[in-house]
Motif scaffolding. Structure first.
Motif, short mmCIF file in Angstrom:
data_model
loop_
_atom_site.label_atom_id
_atom_site.label_comp_id
_atom_site.label_asym_id
_atom_site.label_seq_id
_atom_site.Cartn_x
_atom_site.Cartn_y
_atom_site.Cartn_z
N LYS A 171 0.83 -1.20 0.00
CA LYS A 171 0.00 0.00 0.00
C LYS A 171 0.87 1.25 0.00
CE LYS A 171 -3.81 0.20 2.34
NZ LYS A 171 -4.79 0.28 3.46
N VAL A 172 0.45 2.20 -0.81
CA VAL A 172 1.10 3.51 -0.87
C VAL A 172 0.07 4.54 -0.42
CG1 VAL A 172 2.21 5.22 -2.36
CG2 VAL A 172 2.59 2.79 -2.76
N ILE A 173 0.46 5.39 0.52
CA ILE A 173 -0.46 6.40 1.07
C ILE A 173 -0.29 7.70 0.27
CG2 ILE A 173 -1.03 7.78 3.09
CD1 ILE A 173 -0.11 5.42 4.80
N VAL A 174 -1.41 8.21 -0.21
CA VAL A 174 -1.44 9.49 -0.95
C VAL A 174 -2.15 10.50 -0.06
CG1 VAL A 174 -2.17 10.65 -3.06
CG2 VAL A 174 -1.52 8.23 -3.13
N PHE A 175 -1.41 11.47 0.42
CA PHE A 175 -1.96 12.48 1.34
C PHE A 175 -1.97 13.83 0.65
CE2 PHE A 175 -1.54 15.62 4.76
CZ PHE A 175 -2.65 15.29 5.53
N LYS A 176 -3.14 14.44 0.62
CA LYS A 176 -3.30 15.77 0.01
C LYS A 176 -3.66 16.77 1.11
CE LYS A 176 -4.88 13.93 -4.42
NZ LYS A 176 -5.98 13.95 -5.43
N ARG A 185 -6.79 15.06 2.56
CA ARG A 185 -7.26 13.80 1.98
C ARG A 185 -6.18 12.74 2.18
NH1 ARG A 185 -10.96 16.55 2.13
NH2 ARG A 185 -12.55 17.06 0.56
N ASN A 186 -6.57 11.64 2.74
CA ASN A 186 -5.64 10.51 2.97
C ASN A 186 -6.17 9.30 2.20
OD1 ASN A 186 -3.77 8.71 3.88
ND2 ASN A 186 -4.20 8.98 6.06
N HIS A 189 -3.37 3.34 -1.91
CA HIS A 189 -3.41 2.73 -3.25
C HIS A 189 -2.50 1.51 -3.28
CE1 HIS A 189 -3.52 2.25 -7.58
NE2 HIS A 189 -2.18 2.27 -7.60
N GLN A 191 -0.98 -1.06 -6.18
CA GLN A 191 -0.83 -1.26 -7.62
C GLN A 191 -0.92 -2.75 -7.94
OE1 GLN A 191 -0.61 1.12 -9.86
NE2 GLN A 191 -0.27 -0.18 -11.65
#
Length: 213
Positions: A171-176, A185-186, A189, A191
């Motif tokens: 899992k890769v965490i995308v934090f905005k 936004r957390n 994702h 792949q």
């Protein structure tokens, strides 16, 4: 005075009579232990001899009894079998496979592959587990003595592989985040990827090689 003399004479007579009687009649009967004590005291000190339990034990002959009897010790030991001769048979050495590697292009990425190992690639659409695939975009093949360089690919070279598993990557965490806007936004994702096992590299022998000097 006459009375006192008579009493004194009677007492003297009684004492003489008591002295004349034997000792056994005058003394009362004693137990055996007391009589031995009296007899010990009657002996002179010069004739006494002290004995200890150790001296009595010393008079007895001490004998050591071994743990095993003589019959068991004298029993004949088992004869050892003769040593067997080991004859080494010549081992047939199998010819070692040539160590080779290749650089292949899968999708938009390049991977270094070695026979017997596995790699993780981008998701191969339509591929199922245990499916055999052939990778034709071989950019380079290398051995210990020579190198085959493609322009852009090595002609007739192919990499044979087997699909082992279709899975998801870590899992890769995308934090905005936007400051002063209360915006966060957390998102996580994973792949989709494919694990393939490299079985062999073929078809590169006929291509022109660059020898390493």
């Amino acid at each position: 005075m006459a009375t006192l003399s008579l009493c004194a004479s009677s007492l003297a007579a009684k004492s003489a009579a008591a002295a004349a009687q034997p000792l056994s009649s005058t003394t009362p009967s004693m137990p055996i232990s007391q009589s031995k004590t009296v007899a010990f005291l009657c002996h002179p000190l010069s004739s006494l001899r002290l004995t200890t339990p150790c001296s009595k034990r010393g008079t007895q002959s001490s004998s050591f009894v071994p743990k095993y009897s003589e019959t068991e010790a004298a029993a004949p030991s088992l004869t050892e079998p003769p040593e067997t001769e080991i004859v080494e048979s010549p081992v047939q050495q199998q010819p070692k496979k040539e160590e080779v590697f290749a650089v292949v292009m899968i999708g938009s990425r390049q991977y270094i592959v070695i026979p017997g190992r596995y790699i993780y690639t981008q998701r191969l659409k339509g591929a199922k587990e245990n499916d055999k695939i052939i990778l034709n975009k071989v950019l380079l093949v290398g051995t210990k003595t020579s190198t085959y360089i493609g322009k852009p690919v090595v002609p007739n070279a192919a990499v044979h592989a087997v699909v082992e598993e279709q899975l998801l990557d870590k899992k890769v965490i995308v934090f905005k985040y936007k400051r002063k806007k209360n915006y966060r936004r957390n998102i996580g994702h994973r792949q989709p990827i494919t694990r393939i096992r490299i079985m062999g590299i073929t078809g590169y022998e006929d291509s022109p090689a660059v020898t390493l000097s």
